[in-house]
Design an enzyme around this catalytic site. Structure first.
Site, short mmCIF file in Angstrom:
data_model
loop_
_atom_site.label_atom_id
_atom_site.label_comp_id
_atom_site.label_asym_id
_atom_site.label_seq_id
_atom_site.Cartn_x
_atom_site.Cartn_y
_atom_site.Cartn_z
N HIS A 33 5.07 39.59 0.51
CA HIS A 33 3.92 38.83 0.02
C HIS A 33 3.89 38.80 -1.51
O HIS A 33 3.83 39.86 -2.15
CB HIS A 33 2.60 39.46 0.50
CG HIS A 33 2.41 39.38 1.99
ND1 HIS A 33 2.31 38.18 2.65
CD2 HIS A 33 2.30 40.34 2.93
CE1 HIS A 33 2.14 38.41 3.94
NE2 HIS A 33 2.15 39.72 4.14
N PHE A 84 11.42 42.96 12.38
CA PHE A 84 11.40 41.96 11.29
C PHE A 84 12.65 41.98 10.43
O PHE A 84 12.72 41.29 9.42
CB PHE A 84 10.14 42.17 10.42
CG PHE A 84 8.88 42.26 11.22
CD1 PHE A 84 8.57 41.27 12.15
CD2 PHE A 84 8.02 43.33 11.07
CE1 PHE A 84 7.42 41.36 12.92
CE2 PHE A 84 6.86 43.42 11.83
CZ PHE A 84 6.55 42.43 12.76
N GLY A 137 14.21 62.48 10.09
CA GLY A 137 13.50 63.73 9.82
C GLY A 137 12.02 63.58 10.07
O GLY A 137 11.49 62.47 10.05
N LYS A 192 12.18 59.05 20.26
CA LYS A 192 10.99 59.87 19.98
C LYS A 192 9.73 59.00 19.80
O LYS A 192 8.62 59.43 20.09
CB LYS A 192 11.22 60.84 18.82
CG LYS A 192 11.46 60.23 17.43
CD LYS A 192 10.19 59.94 16.67
CE LYS A 192 10.45 59.15 15.40
NZ LYS A 192 9.25 58.62 14.78
N ASP A 245 11.47 65.57 14.43
CA ASP A 245 10.90 64.22 14.35
C ASP A 245 10.11 63.89 15.61
O ASP A 245 9.05 63.24 15.55
CB ASP A 245 12.04 63.22 14.12
CG ASP A 245 11.55 61.99 13.38
OD1 ASP A 245 10.34 61.89 13.13
OD2 ASP A 245 12.38 61.13 13.05
N ASN A 257 2.83 55.52 16.50
CA ASN A 257 3.15 55.38 17.93
C ASN A 257 2.13 56.10 18.80
O ASN A 257 1.69 55.58 19.82
CB ASN A 257 4.57 55.90 18.17
CG ASN A 257 5.59 54.94 17.59
OD1 ASN A 257 5.81 53.86 18.12
ND2 ASN A 257 6.18 55.31 16.46
N1 NAI Z 1 5.41 55.28 8.12
C1 NAI Z 1 6.13 56.39 8.22
O1 NAI Z 1 5.67 57.49 7.98
C2 NAI Z 1 7.56 56.27 8.62
C3 NAI Z 1 8.08 55.07 9.05
N2 NAI Z 1 9.39 55.00 9.40
C4 NAI Z 1 9.96 53.74 9.82
O2 NAI Z 1 9.90 52.82 8.75
C5 NAI Z 1 9.94 51.49 9.28
C6 NAI Z 1 8.88 50.69 8.57
O3 NAI Z 1 7.62 51.11 9.05
P1 NAI Z 1 6.35 51.42 8.17
O4 NAI Z 1 6.66 51.43 6.74
O5 NAI Z 1 5.73 52.63 8.77
O6 NAI Z 1 5.50 50.15 8.48
P2 NAI Z 1 3.92 50.03 8.47
O7 NAI Z 1 3.47 50.12 9.87
O8 NAI Z 1 3.35 50.94 7.45
O9 NAI Z 1 3.72 48.56 7.92
C7 NAI Z 1 4.08 47.44 8.62
C8 NAI Z 1 5.14 46.72 7.85
O10 NAI Z 1 5.55 45.62 8.63
C9 NAI Z 1 5.56 44.49 7.81
N3 NAI Z 1 5.33 43.33 8.66
C10 NAI Z 1 4.30 43.13 9.50
N4 NAI Z 1 4.45 41.90 10.07
C11 NAI Z 1 5.59 41.39 9.59
C12 NAI Z 1 6.29 40.17 9.79
N5 NAI Z 1 5.85 39.25 10.64
N6 NAI Z 1 7.45 39.97 9.11
C13 NAI Z 1 7.92 40.89 8.26
N7 NAI Z 1 7.30 42.07 8.02
C14 NAI Z 1 6.16 42.29 8.67
C15 NAI Z 1 4.46 44.72 6.84
O11 NAI Z 1 4.63 43.89 5.69
C16 NAI Z 1 4.69 46.17 6.52
O12 NAI Z 1 5.75 46.26 5.61
C17 NAI Z 1 9.74 51.63 10.79
O13 NAI Z 1 10.98 51.51 11.43
C18 NAI Z 1 9.23 53.05 10.96
O14 NAI Z 1 9.58 53.61 12.20
C19 NAI Z 1 10.22 56.08 9.33
C20 NAI Z 1 9.74 57.28 8.91
C21 NAI Z 1 8.38 57.47 8.51
O1 13P Z 2 9.03 58.59 12.15
C1 13P Z 2 7.95 58.94 11.76
C2 13P Z 2 7.70 60.30 11.25
O2 13P Z 2 8.88 61.04 11.10
C3 13P Z 2 6.81 57.99 11.82
O3 13P Z 2 6.35 57.88 13.10
P1 13P Z 2 5.19 56.82 13.44
O4 13P Z 2 5.81 55.45 13.23
O5 13P Z 2 4.78 57.04 14.84
O6 13P Z 2 4.07 57.05 12.48
#
Ligand code: NAI
Ligand code: 13P
EC number: 1.1.1.94
Length: 329
Positions: A33, A84, A137, A192, A245, A257
């Protein structure tokens, strides 16, 4: 100074941008955005996620021009939800990642292809797997924002690549270790999320900690069976990259989740639960991908199957958890 492109505007992209830039790297940060880019440039904060974190704009260059951000970087960190990825990378040509090292911070599979994100990237950009890594992790972005002690593992085929990226991450509150496992770590991260989502469903139905502990214990065995079938190689699943994790996602108040699953257990429809959350629960998509993949593998996965029936066949959560209850020991 390392030059890193972080792709994504969500919580995890924001947390990684904080860690990497505060360690001295120059981070080109792609957010889809334009308003979010403008907000960052004006206020130094991401308006939508982890909005308390202030960025040093001498180190962080927010942009919605993907090609420009990628071109300037040696490392490309992918941090959009798996669903995405194809759309986010659409503008890049096959050769645009040719000389880059690519790290996926994504814990999900490409839904339309049922493949791991690193496998998709390797094929789409003709990248050898030696140039790819995964961030794993037990680490929630929200705790990174609070600078709480955290541990990350970088999984890769090439130990030098994993160690180089670990060095970019290590700081006062982040410990990072390299590991020679890419696919296993990635599949475990996908699994997980499904387990945490199911824990949320049970919690939403009123089941307590006693039941969840048994669910998670059975899940460890289910994950072991699955990972062994899909990518057999010796690995210690009690390591924090795998078990840690699973535990943090199944138990943390910050888990997307678990939160999503809990809403399903309380009777929300998938659509309304998704609308209520400003965040993406990867497990929802993973349930379908793993179900499709398992049509060939035929691994005994009662928890993943229960989640599939609830989310995609609209079987009542209470019925499926009741069936699991009988299977657990
Ligand atoms: N949030 C966390 O603590 C952690 C997240 N991850 C992984 O990171 C990856 C990103 O997740 P988060 O940052 O948590 O996302 P989030 O749930 O915080 O945010 C959603 C994201 O999806 C994007 N989004 C939503 N609709 C969309 C669309 N139609 N097209 C493109 N983008 C779109 C948003 O712009 C935003 O960047 C995931 O695979 C998640 O499993 C891994 C470790 C930790
Ligand atoms: O992978 C994650 C923490 O290690 C994030 O998990 P959630 O997407 O369920 O918040």
């Amino acid at each position: 100074m390392s030059k890193i492109a972080v792709i994504g505007g969500g919580s995890w992209a924001t947390a990684l941008t904080k860690i990497l830039s505060e360690n001295g790297a120059q981070v080109g940060w792609w957010l889809r955005h334009k308003e979010d880019v403008q907000h960052l440039l004006r206020t130094r904060h991401n308006a939508r996620y982890l909005s308390s974190v202030a960025f040093d704009l001498d180190k962080v260059l927010p942009s919605s021009d993907l090609e420009e951000v990628v071109e300037a970087a040696e490392w490309v960190v992918l941090a959009v939800p798996a669903a995405f990825v194809q759309n986010a990378l659409e503008k890049l040509d096959r050769d645009d990642l040719k000389h880059k090292r690519v790290i996926s911070a994504i814990k999900g599979m490409i839904p339309s292809k049922n493949v791991l994100v690193t496998d998709y990237v390797a094929e789409r950009f003709r990248l050898p797997h030696e140039r790819l890594g995964i961030v794993a992790g037990p680490c929630h972005a929200e705790e990174v924002a609070l600078e709480k002690q955290s541990y990350l593992t970088i999984g890769a085929w090439d130990m030098a690549l994993a160690e180089d990226f670990c060095q970019l991450l290590r700081n006062r509150y982040v410990k990072a270790s390299p590991m020679l496992d890419l696919d296993g770590i990635e599949y475990c991260a996908v699994m997980k999320n499904i387990i945490a989502l199911t824990c949320g469903i049970a919690h939403g139905l009123g089941y307590g900690d006693n039941f969840q502990a048994v669910l998670v214990s059975n899940a460890v065995q289910e994950i072991r069976r699955f990972v062994h079938a899909v990518n057999p190689q010796p690995r210690d699943l009690s390591a924090s990259a795998y078990l840690g994790d699973l535990l943090v996602t199944a138990y943390s108040q910050f888990s997307r989740n678990r939160t999503f699953g809990s809403m399903i257990g309380r009777g929300y429809s998938v659509k309304s639960a998704q609308l209520e959350m400003n965040m993406v629960a990867e497990g929802y998509y993973a349930v379908k991908s793993i179900h499709e993949l398992n049509k060939k593998l035929l691994v005994n996965m009662p928890i993943a199957l229960a989640a599939y029936r609830i989310l995609y066949e609209k079987v009542a959560p209470a019925v499926e958890i009741e069936l699991l209850k009988e299977k657990f020991r």
